[in-house]
Scaffold this active site. Sequence first.
Site, PDB file in Angstrom:
ATOM      1  N   ASP A   1       0.807  -1.229   0.000  1.00 36.18           N
ATOM      2  CA  ASP A   1       0.000   0.000   0.000  1.00 36.18           C
ATOM      3  C   ASP A   1       0.834   1.270   0.000  1.00 36.18           C
ATOM      4  OD1 ASP A   1      -2.637  -0.958  -0.177  1.00 36.18           O
ATOM      5  OD2 ASP A   1      -2.553  -1.626   1.908  1.00 36.18           O
TER       6      ASP A   1
ATOM      7  N   ASP B   1      -7.135  -3.710  -5.491  1.00 35.89           N
ATOM      8  CA  ASP B   1      -6.740  -2.429  -4.891  1.00 35.89           C
ATOM      9  C   ASP B   1      -5.315  -2.029  -5.279  1.00 35.89           C
ATOM     10  OD1 ASP B   1      -8.375  -4.257  -3.459  1.00 35.89           O
ATOM     11  OD2 ASP B   1      -8.367  -3.012  -1.675  1.00 35.89           O
TER      12      ASP B   1
HETATM   13  N1  GLY Z   1      -7.463  -1.412   0.213  1.00 32.56           N
HETATM   14  C1  GLY Z   1      -8.400  -1.794   1.189  1.00 32.56           C
HETATM   15  C2  GLY Z   1      -9.782  -1.327   0.959  1.00 32.56           C
HETATM   16  O1  GLY Z   1     -10.126  -0.771  -0.053  1.00 32.56           O
HETATM   17  O2  GLY Z   1     -10.580  -1.544   1.847  1.00 32.56           O
END
Ligand code: GLY
Length: 407
Positions: A127, A185
Site C-alpha cells: 500500500d 486495490d
Molecule cells: N485497500 C483496502 C480497501 O479498499 O478496503
Amino acid sequence: MKTNLLIVAVIGFCFVQCTSGKTDLDQAAEVPVEEKITEEFIDNQILSAKAQYKELMKNLPADSMPRTYDSTTGQMINSDTRWWCSGFYPGTLLYLNEFAADNSIKQEALDRLAILEKEKHNATTHDLGFMMYCSFGNADSLTSGSDYSEVLMTSAKSLATRFNSTVGCIRSWDHGPWNYPVIIDNMMNLELLFWATRFSGDSTFYNIAVTHANTTMKNHFREDNSSYHVIDYDQKTGDVIARKTVQGAADSSAWARGQAWGLYGYTVMYRETGDAVYLSQAKKIAAFMLNHPNMPGDNVPYWDYDAPGIPDTYRDASAAAVMASGLLELGLYVDDSLQEVYAKEAAKAVSTLATSEYTAQDGSNGGFILKHSVGSIPHNSEIDVPLTYADYYYVEALLRYKDWYLQ
Ligand code: GLY
C-alpha cells in the site's frame, strides 16, 4: 477544457430513491441529484470540508493518523503510520490548502508528513502508493519550494521489492492462507512507480507497473468486466490458484470499492503510458458500474453490486468518491459525448455525497467530511462510518470537477 462542459447555466435535478445506510436513514427519502455542478457549489463544499478538518485536527494525537469515528461513543479511531490509510489525511490537507492557502492546514500537513516519512522503508506492505503518493506525491506537486523526491524514490524502491517476475505482479499481503495474493486495490499503488521512472529515468519501475497491470487485466477480470477481489497465484509458476474475495459479498460478486479501484487504476495506466488497451479497460469498468441494475440512481453504490438484501443494505460513500474521481479523469481521455456522460455521472455521485445524508454537519462526525462508508462487512469492521479515504477522494473529485470541467 472541452467547451460543451462549460454550458452549465442550468442545474438539472432528478429525484431518486436514496438509501445510504440501513440503520438510520429513511429508505424512501428523496434527495435532489444534480447532474451538473457549479463553482459556487464546489467552493461551499470545500470550505465546509476545511472547517471540518480544523475540528478533526484539534482532537488528533501528534503521533497518529485519523481512521474513522465512532458516533455511538464519540471516540476518534486513529492509527499509527503503518496503516494503509496513513497518507490520506495529509493528502487531503494538502488538497484543502491548494484550494485556498491556509497556514494552519499546511502546517498540520507538514507535521503529519514528518511522522509518515519513516514508512518509505516499509517493504512489508503493497500500500505504499496509497500511503506515500497520496501524501508526499501531493506535497511534491502542490507545495512549491519543497523537495520530496528522496522520500518518493525510497518508497518506490521499497514497493518494487514486492514484485515477482514469475507471477508478474506486486504481492499484496504477507498474512493469511495465501501463496501469492494480489488484490485489485493494488492497481492504485502503481502511480508511485510511474513517478519514480519519470524522476530517475530508471525504467524498472515503469516496467513493473505495466507488467502488474497486464497480469491483473488478464486474471482479475470477468466476462462482464467486473473484477475479483483477490487472485492467489502460485509464486513458483505464476499460475492462478484461486479467485476469491475477502471484503466482498462472495468470491463471484462485484465488491463496490474494488470496482472503483480498478476504474481509477486503469485510468492512471492510460494517463501514464498512452496505451489504448488501458483506456479500453477503464471504459469497460465504467460501463459495468454505470449500467449495473443495482447502481442506485444517485450513483452511491451499495457496498457490493451483488450484496444480499439490496436495497435494504449499506451504501458505500467511499466507493462513490473513488468512482467519481476516476470518472472525471477518464472523461479527459474520451470523445465529447462520452466525456459528457462521465461528467454527468460523476456529478450525480458528488452532488449526492454533498447532501446532508452523506456530508456531516459542521462540528459533527469527529471532523470527518463524509458519513456512510463501509470498510469490510465480512469482517464486521467499519460499517456505515466515516473513513479517511472517502474524504480524500471526495475532495479530489470536487477539485477535479472545478479544475477540469468548470474552467
Ligand atoms: N485497500 C483496502 C480497501 O479498499 O478496503
